[in-house]
Motif scaffolding. Structure first.
Motif, PDB file in Angstrom:
ATOM      1  N   VAL A  86       0.864  -1.182   0.000  1.00 54.56           N
ATOM      2  CA  VAL A  86       0.000   0.000   0.000  1.00 54.56           C
ATOM      3  C   VAL A  86       0.898   1.230   0.000  1.00 54.56           C
ATOM      4  O   VAL A  86       1.904   1.269   0.704  1.00 54.56           O
ATOM      5  N   THR A  87       0.546   2.227  -0.805  1.00 54.28           N
ATOM      6  CA  THR A  87       1.285   3.485  -0.792  1.00 54.28           C
ATOM      7  C   THR A  87       0.344   4.599  -0.354  1.00 54.28           C
ATOM      8  O   THR A  87      -0.822   4.625  -0.731  1.00 54.28           O
ATOM      9  N   GLN A 121      -8.771  -5.160  -0.419  1.00 54.92           N
ATOM     10  CA  GLN A 121      -8.979  -5.328   1.016  1.00 54.92           C
ATOM     11  C   GLN A 121      -7.929  -4.552   1.804  1.00 54.92           C
ATOM     12  O   GLN A 121      -8.241  -3.895   2.800  1.00 54.92           O
ATOM     13  N   ALA A 122      -6.670  -4.594   1.395  1.00 50.42           N
ATOM     14  CA  ALA A 122      -5.597  -3.902   2.112  1.00 50.42           C
ATOM     15  C   ALA A 122      -5.767  -2.392   2.037  1.00 50.42           C
ATOM     16  O   ALA A 122      -5.540  -1.685   3.029  1.00 50.42           O
ATOM     17  N   VAL A 123      -6.169  -1.874   0.880  1.00 47.19           N
ATOM     18  CA  VAL A 123      -6.385  -0.431   0.722  1.00 47.19           C
ATOM     19  C   VAL A 123      -7.534   0.029   1.613  1.00 47.19           C
ATOM     20  O   VAL A 123      -7.421   1.027   2.331  1.00 47.19           O
ATOM     21  N   GLY A 124      -8.637  -0.702   1.607  1.00 48.12           N
ATOM     22  CA  GLY A 124      -9.782  -0.336   2.440  1.00 48.12           C
ATOM     23  C   GLY A 124      -9.474  -0.428   3.921  1.00 48.12           C
ATOM     24  O   GLY A 124      -9.870   0.439   4.709  1.00 48.12           O
ATOM     25  N   ARG A 131      -8.265   2.225   9.085  1.00 43.06           N
ATOM     26  CA  ARG A 131      -7.435   2.387  10.280  1.00 43.06           C
ATOM     27  C   ARG A 131      -6.989   3.828  10.453  1.00 43.06           C
ATOM     28  O   ARG A 131      -6.951   4.336  11.575  1.00 43.06           O
ATOM     29  N   ILE A 132      -6.645   4.497   9.344  1.00 42.90           N
ATOM     30  CA  ILE A 132      -6.259   5.915   9.433  1.00 42.90           C
ATOM     31  C   ILE A 132      -7.446   6.743   9.899  1.00 42.90           C
ATOM     32  O   ILE A 132      -7.316   7.607  10.769  1.00 42.90           O
ATOM     33  N   LYS A 133      -8.623   6.475   9.344  1.00 44.55           N
ATOM     34  CA  LYS A 133      -9.827   7.210   9.737  1.00 44.55           C
ATOM     35  C   LYS A 133     -10.168   6.971  11.200  1.00 44.55           C
ATOM     36  O   LYS A 133     -10.639   7.870  11.896  1.00 44.55           O
TER      37      LYS A 133
END
Length: 178
Positions: free
Chosen positions: A121-122, A139-142, A147-149
Motif C-alpha cells: 500500500v502506498t 482489502q488492504a487499501v480499504g 485504520r487511518i480514519k
C-alpha cells in the motif's frame, strides 16, 4: 445458484494467472496477488478466463462460489488498474506527512501518531490534509484507509477529524444559550 458466480472472469493479455488447487496467483503491471480459497469451490483457468463452480450441493459451496468469483475479479482489477481511497483531514492544526514507510499524523492529541504503512500500500499526502491510499489489493487499501480514519473519525459538531471521500457526516446543532 449465484448469478455472479456463474460469470467467467476475463483475464487481460498483460495479466498472468496461475491456479494450483485452490490457490490463485495473479500477476500484472501493478503487482502480484495470491489468495487461497475454500476447498468447497472448484476454480478452472481456460481460454483466457477463470471459471468458478461449487463442489457439490452443500449450502457452504453455494454460498462461497459467488464470493470466490468476486474476489478473483477484484484481484484482476487490482493488478491492472489498482485501487485508491481519498481521505480528508479537517481541523485546526490537523496535518499528515509521510516519512519513508511511516505516516505521521497530528490530530489534536498530545502526541503525534506514527502509523506504519502496510506492505503493498502506498500513501501520498497533498496540502498536508489530503491523503491518497493506493494499492493492488482492494482489502488492504480499504483496511488501511479505515485504520487511518479510526484515529480521529469526523465528529458531528464541528466536523473535525478524518473522513473518507464521499462520506457524509451528519452535523448536529450545538448548545443553545438562553
Amino acid at each position: 445458484m449465484s448469478r455472479i458466480g456463474k460469470l467467467p472472469v476475463a483475464i487481460p493479455e498483460k495479466v498472468k494467472a496461475e491456479i494450483t488447487g485452490n490457490n490463485v496467483k495473479i500477476e500484472g503491471p501493478k503487482g502480484a496477488l495470491s489468495q487461497t480459497f475454500d476447498p468447497s469451490v472448484a476454480i478452472e483457468f481456460a481460454d483466457g478466463e477463470i471459471r468458478v463452480s461449487p463442489q457439490g450441493d452443500s449450502r457452504r459451496a453455494r454460498a462461497m462460489y459467488g464470493t470466490t468469483r468476486s474476489i478473483i475479479a477484484n484481484m484482476v482489477e487490482g493488478v491492472v488498474n489498482g485501487y485508491s481511497k481519498k481521505l480528508f483531514i479537517e481541523g485546526v492544526g490537523f496535518r499528515a506527512a509521510v516519512n519513508g514507510s511511516i505516516l505521521n499524523l497530528a490530530l489534536g492529541y498530545s502526541h503525534p501518531i506514527n502509523f506504519p504503512i502496510p506492505e503493498g500500500v502506498t500513501v501520498t499526502v497533498a496540502d498536508n490534509t489530503k491523503l491518497t491510499v493506493e494499492g493492488a489489493d482492494k482489502q488492504a487499501v480499504g483496511a488501511c484507509a479505515a485504520r487511518i480514519k479510526n484515529f480521529y473519525p469526523a465528529e458531528p459538531y464541528k466536523g473535525k477529524g478524518v473522513r473518507i471521500e464521499g462520506e457524509f457526516v451528519r452535523r448536529k446543532e450545538g448548545k443553545k444559550t438562553a
